[in-house]
Enzyme design. Sequence first.
Site, PDB file in Angstrom:
ATOM      1  N   HIS A  98       0.822  -1.209   0.000  1.00 22.11           N
ATOM      2  CA  HIS A  98       0.000   0.000   0.000  1.00 22.11           C
ATOM      3  C   HIS A  98       0.853   1.255   0.000  1.00 22.11           C
ATOM      4  O   HIS A  98       0.536   2.247  -0.646  1.00 22.11           O
ATOM      5  CB  HIS A  98      -0.924   0.022   1.224  1.00 22.11           C
ATOM      6  CG  HIS A  98      -1.738   1.281   1.331  1.00 22.11           C
ATOM      7  ND1 HIS A  98      -1.255   2.431   1.921  1.00 22.11           N
ATOM      8  CD2 HIS A  98      -2.975   1.591   0.895  1.00 22.11           C
ATOM      9  CE1 HIS A  98      -2.170   3.380   1.850  1.00 22.11           C
ATOM     10  NE2 HIS A  98      -3.220   2.896   1.239  1.00 22.11           N
ATOM     11  N   CYS A  99       1.971   1.213   0.704  1.00 27.10           N
ATOM     12  CA  CYS A  99       2.718   2.444   0.983  1.00 27.10           C
ATOM     13  C   CYS A  99       3.356   3.076  -0.247  1.00 27.10           C
ATOM     14  O   CYS A  99       3.038   4.211  -0.615  1.00 27.10           O
ATOM     15  CB  CYS A  99       3.783   2.174   2.043  1.00 27.10           C
ATOM     16  SG  CYS A  99       3.092   1.762   3.662  1.00 27.10           S
ATOM     17  N   LEU A 100       4.283   2.375  -0.896  1.00 21.44           N
ATOM     18  CA  LEU A 100       5.072   3.021  -1.946  1.00 21.44           C
ATOM     19  C   LEU A 100       4.279   3.356  -3.208  1.00 21.44           C
ATOM     20  O   LEU A 100       4.467   4.433  -3.776  1.00 21.44           O
ATOM     21  CB  LEU A 100       6.294   2.166  -2.282  1.00 21.44           C
ATOM     22  CG  LEU A 100       7.308   2.001  -1.156  1.00 21.44           C
ATOM     23  CD1 LEU A 100       8.608   1.414  -1.678  1.00 21.44           C
ATOM     24  CD2 LEU A 100       7.600   3.320  -0.457  1.00 21.44           C
TER      25      LEU A 100
END
Length: 426
Positions: free
Chosen positions: A266-268
């Site tokens: 999800h983050c990058l």
Amino acid sequence: MADASSEPLRTAILGQGYVGLPLAIRAAQVGYQVVGFDTDADRVKRLQAAESLSPDVPAEQIATALANGLYVPTTRPEDLAGFEVAVIAVPTPLRDGAPDLSAIEHAGLALAPHLQPGCVIILESTTYPGTTDDVLRPVLEAASGLRAGEDFHLGYSPERIDPGNRIWTLRNTPKIVSGIDDASLKAVSNFYQNLVDTVVEVATVRDAELAKLLENTFRQVNIALVNELAVHAQQLGTDIWAALDAASTKPFGFMRFTPGPGVGGHCLPVDPTYLSWQVRRQTGRALRLVEVANEVNAAMPAYIVQRLTDALNRKGLPVNGSRILLLGMAYKPNTGDIRNSPTITIARLLTEHGAQIEIVDPHIDDPFDLDARVRYSQLTASNVAASDAVVLLTDHDAFDLRLVENYAPYVLDCRARLSGANVERL
């Protein structure tokens, strides 16, 4: 707020995924009375049966929390009644390039009927600066009739969960906390002090929201740098991996990032876009470095397919009809997390070119349905030898890499883990 050493602190944690579940079980371990709320009925049913859905939470820990009555997974909003602290840890995906905060809004609406004076609401979901004040706060106030800062406390504490990381866990990773006022900051800080080793207080909520995006944007930009260098390294007559090894000997001023087939989770793929979207919306200007980094990393799956196509061409083989074994579907080693995994994009691109794709991933119990032409397989000598090409995309510890070296006719190694005359590194 109740003291965890006396009467159990009644805690509601909305979202029981990679962020919410570890937090819920940790809270139960320190003696909080936890309601784990999720709208996914199947997920809740599995949690009620003590089935772990996270690499960071052993099933035995869930079973213990269920048995002692300190953890109650539920889909029923009415079970949120009576909470003293509520943590929102719900997904915040992108929809058509813009942040979708509907899950945060729905969580706020679920909590609002149960707000009581003195309670604490904490947002953990990753989002852009201003969300806590401008999105969540109005929902809570309008639906409850109470005022944040006057009747209840409100703050933000960005999640820092790294699924599968055995060194840095929820407990020993410093926890950023913030509040809309001093009293809220103190209440949020007090809640986490029993859960983690180190609490880091930040003066404003917006600064805490930006800190989370800064952390992941830093990684996105640096990964994009080495990915772009990797794309051009061959034409420069250089070995990007040898250069990285050499540069990493410098004890200051350099931090090692490595190339790969793209970024996942999800983050990058998401967080830097949240930041650039908000900058454009508020200033009308582009966050150019971030947007270019997003483009570079998003282009890596297509580059992997091109490298593979070139290699097959050198062997006199077309992609169409070739049997290609992809090792690793999860976006990171030793987990089953396939969110935004570049393997999914690579498999789709190859099947569009007519390739016969097999995916091997020992951590995936419920394979993602890509295409009828994609099969899920095991890593065996005969399977490797029968392939036209093997692509190492995720270097799980469970993979027998020596077997791949010994039997694969050709390997495109995207993680610099293999060697031999049949191996070509990214």
